[in-house]
Design an enzyme around this catalytic site. Structure first.
Site, PDB file in Angstrom:
ATOM      1  N   ASP A   1      44.840  38.649  36.343  1.00  0.00           N
ATOM      2  CA  ASP A   1      43.865  39.145  37.680  1.00  0.00           C
ATOM      3  C   ASP A   1      44.588  40.486  37.794  1.00  0.00           C
ATOM      4  O   ASP A   1      45.480  40.662  38.126  1.00  0.00           O
ATOM      5  CB  ASP A   1      44.429  38.409  38.833  1.00  0.00           C
ATOM      6  CG  ASP A   1      43.499  38.591  39.944  1.00  0.00           C
ATOM      7  OD1 ASP A   1      42.627  39.376  39.722  1.00  0.00           O
ATOM      8  OD2 ASP A   1      43.590  37.838  41.115  1.00  0.00           O
ATOM      9  N   ALA A   2      43.401  41.389  37.312  1.00  0.00           N
ATOM     10  CA  ALA A   2      43.799  42.519  37.145  1.00  0.00           C
ATOM     11  C   ALA A   2      42.860  43.512  38.131  1.00  0.00           C
ATOM     12  O   ALA A   2      42.864  44.820  38.344  1.00  0.00           O
ATOM     13  CB  ALA A   2      44.013  43.180  35.688  1.00  0.00           C
ATOM     14  N   LYS A   3      41.564  43.126  37.877  1.00  0.00           N
ATOM     15  CA  LYS A   3      40.484  43.799  38.852  1.00  0.00           C
ATOM     16  C   LYS A   3      40.297  45.265  38.199  1.00  0.00           C
ATOM     17  O   LYS A   3      40.012  46.215  39.299  1.00  0.00           O
ATOM     18  CB  LYS A   3      40.727  43.651  40.246  1.00  0.00           C
ATOM     19  CG  LYS A   3      40.815  42.251  40.900  1.00  0.00           C
ATOM     20  CD  LYS A   3      40.958  42.178  42.343  1.00  0.00           C
ATOM     21  CE  LYS A   3      40.800  40.667  42.789  1.00  0.00           C
ATOM     22  NZ  LYS A   3      42.234  39.967  42.580  1.00  0.00           N
ATOM     23  N   ARG A   4      40.495  45.379  36.934  1.00  0.00           N
ATOM     24  CA  ARG A   4      40.172  46.595  36.372  1.00  0.00           C
ATOM     25  C   ARG A   4      38.614  47.145  36.524  1.00  0.00           C
ATOM     26  O   ARG A   4      37.742  46.435  36.695  1.00  0.00           O
ATOM     27  CB  ARG A   4      40.452  46.657  35.197  1.00  0.00           C
ATOM     28  CG  ARG A   4      42.229  46.323  34.860  1.00  0.00           C
ATOM     29  CD  ARG A   4      43.067  46.920  35.558  1.00  0.00           C
ATOM     30  NE  ARG A   4      44.642  46.934  35.091  1.00  0.00           N
ATOM     31  CZ  ARG A   4      45.468  46.876  35.904  1.00  0.00           C
ATOM     32  NH1 ARG A   4      45.355  46.928  37.087  1.00  0.00           N
ATOM     33  NH2 ARG A   4      46.665  46.722  35.202  1.00  0.00           N
TER      34      ARG A   4
END
Lengths: 274, 274
Positions: free
Chosen positions: A93-96
């Site tokens: 979960d990094a939402k880049r």
């Protein structure tokens, strides 16, 4: 293995739609772990080992590791999951979200350095900011669509439709994914459990695309409404995430057993609604 | 020092609107650096030392460090800038965006671990995803608005206005920042040099809010059009970023001198249009 293949197998073999979110906050750890140098890894490892047979996926949130210079512990954690629980895919979960040349670097970080099976990605910068992740082919790319937080409506609920034809921004994202970005069948979408009507709408727009649903547990989303709105014809299609309610279920040396009980209850509560 | 105070001082004292972007790609490094264990730090340090008197800001892009397990080199680089060039603020280009509790962790990463003076943030998740950065008060929070990449139009150019009143999504973001999120005066906006008309529109909507403008150099944006569209009354208001054109100006041991020549030419070309 392709992320989608692994996910479908995990749904079936584990009879679970539960995604266990790994958001390790040392301030909330049991006292006996506090002074240990690898406390973040050890805490998450024990949670993982106690819940792996109950989970369709694990979702470590990278910010909790990065804030504490603990990228090495995140690497070790994902390695541990692949080694000891190879049937459970890992979603980073990094939402880049960045231009193509930078997104290539983030894809290396997620898929080669950390060896995640899937990553969460922010759609605000559009197609070429997503393509470097899609290019991996066997990895999952899970786009933010309708998020569970209060400010989610600031942009995602705006009407972007042609005159007389309402279409919310999150619906446009869902449609872009279903009609364009998911050509290789490796996309998912994030839709918060706090908005069951919008889960139903995203399901309607996207067919069988897997939905990652945060917002049950600490954030107050309703399990029954989520399952009814988001399940596919075969009763799957969802990765229903719970993080804090599981991680911090116990405060003593038996924290992993307490986490397991909450994970089991949550999985069963989900299954009772399928 | 407050990021905005530092930025305004840098604009004046250095007579420069040039932001030097630090996107270190080892595949493009001069051959003599290739085998050195701290090559990323050393490359960036030499670029920084050669251009610091020409720059109003440095902007390291975290993905290039994270892809190579080089967070320690990013820490060392920012420490080097603060120690040797304390008048030049550091913008961590991270484009983070997450729910409040996670955004708090990202803010710790950016401002406490890496000691950046400002961070770039993605607005897709709305106000509570931005507040943890704003809460630092003296740090800059630079929101993506209209990005320079081809896919930028997929969402950012959608019409979200009331019937008969066109308002693009990027305009709504600019307005949200100007009217709500910038209450403490620490916000900036990212607007690509590839869209001068939209730079002008954002300037019109936001008064004196500083604009971070990528897209000149390798991406082909026009300097004169950018300056004319985005400058404030005093001829400032812009951080015009160039990364690749400066970093990879030379391929030999004199790469830093070559970078300095391009940085100087770019600064002068910008100043000729102010």
């Amino acid at each position: 293995m392709h992320f989608m293949t692994a996910l479908k197998a995990a749904w079936q073999q584990r009879n679970s739609l539960l995604c266990v979110g790994l958001d390790p906050d040392p301030a909330k750890f049991p006292a006996h772990l506090a002074s240990r140098p690898q406390a973040i890894f050890e805490f998450c490892r024990d949670i993982v080992d106690a819940t792996a047979d109950l989970a369709c996926a694990f979702k470590p949130q990278i910010a909790y590791f990065a804030a504490r210079r603990a990228e090495d512990q995140l690497e070790a954690l994902i390695e541990h999951i692949h080694t000891h629980h190879p049937a459970v895919p890992v979603i980073l979960d990094a939402k880049r979200g960045d231009i193509g040349s930078t997104a290539e670097q983030y894809a290396v970080e997620a898929f080669e350095r950390f060896r995640a099976d899937a990553i969460t990605v922010n759609p605000y910068m559009g197609r070429d900011s997503v393509e470097p992740y899609l290019a991996y082919g066997d990895k999952g790319v899970i786009l933010l669509c309708r998020t569970s937080n209060p400010g989610g409506s600031d942009l995602q609920f705006l009407d972007v439709g042609a005159p007389g034809r309402q279409e919310r921004l999150y619906e446009r994202v869902a449609r872009l994914v279903a009609e364009e970005w998911n050509a290789s069948g490796n996309c998912g979408l994030v839709v918060g459990a706090t908005f069951p009507a919008e889960i139903a709408r995203v399901r309607e727009l996207t067919g069988e695309v897997p939905l990652l649903v945060p917002g049950i547990g600490a954030q107050g989303g309703d399990i029954a409404a989520t399952v009814q709105a988001g399940r596919t014809m075969d009763g799957c299609g969802l990765m229903i995430n719970s993080s804090r309610a599981i991680l911090y279920a116990g405060q003593g040396e038996d924290f992993a057993a307490a986490a397991r009980r909450v994970a089991q209850d949550t999985r069963d509560a989900i299954n009772a609604c399928r």
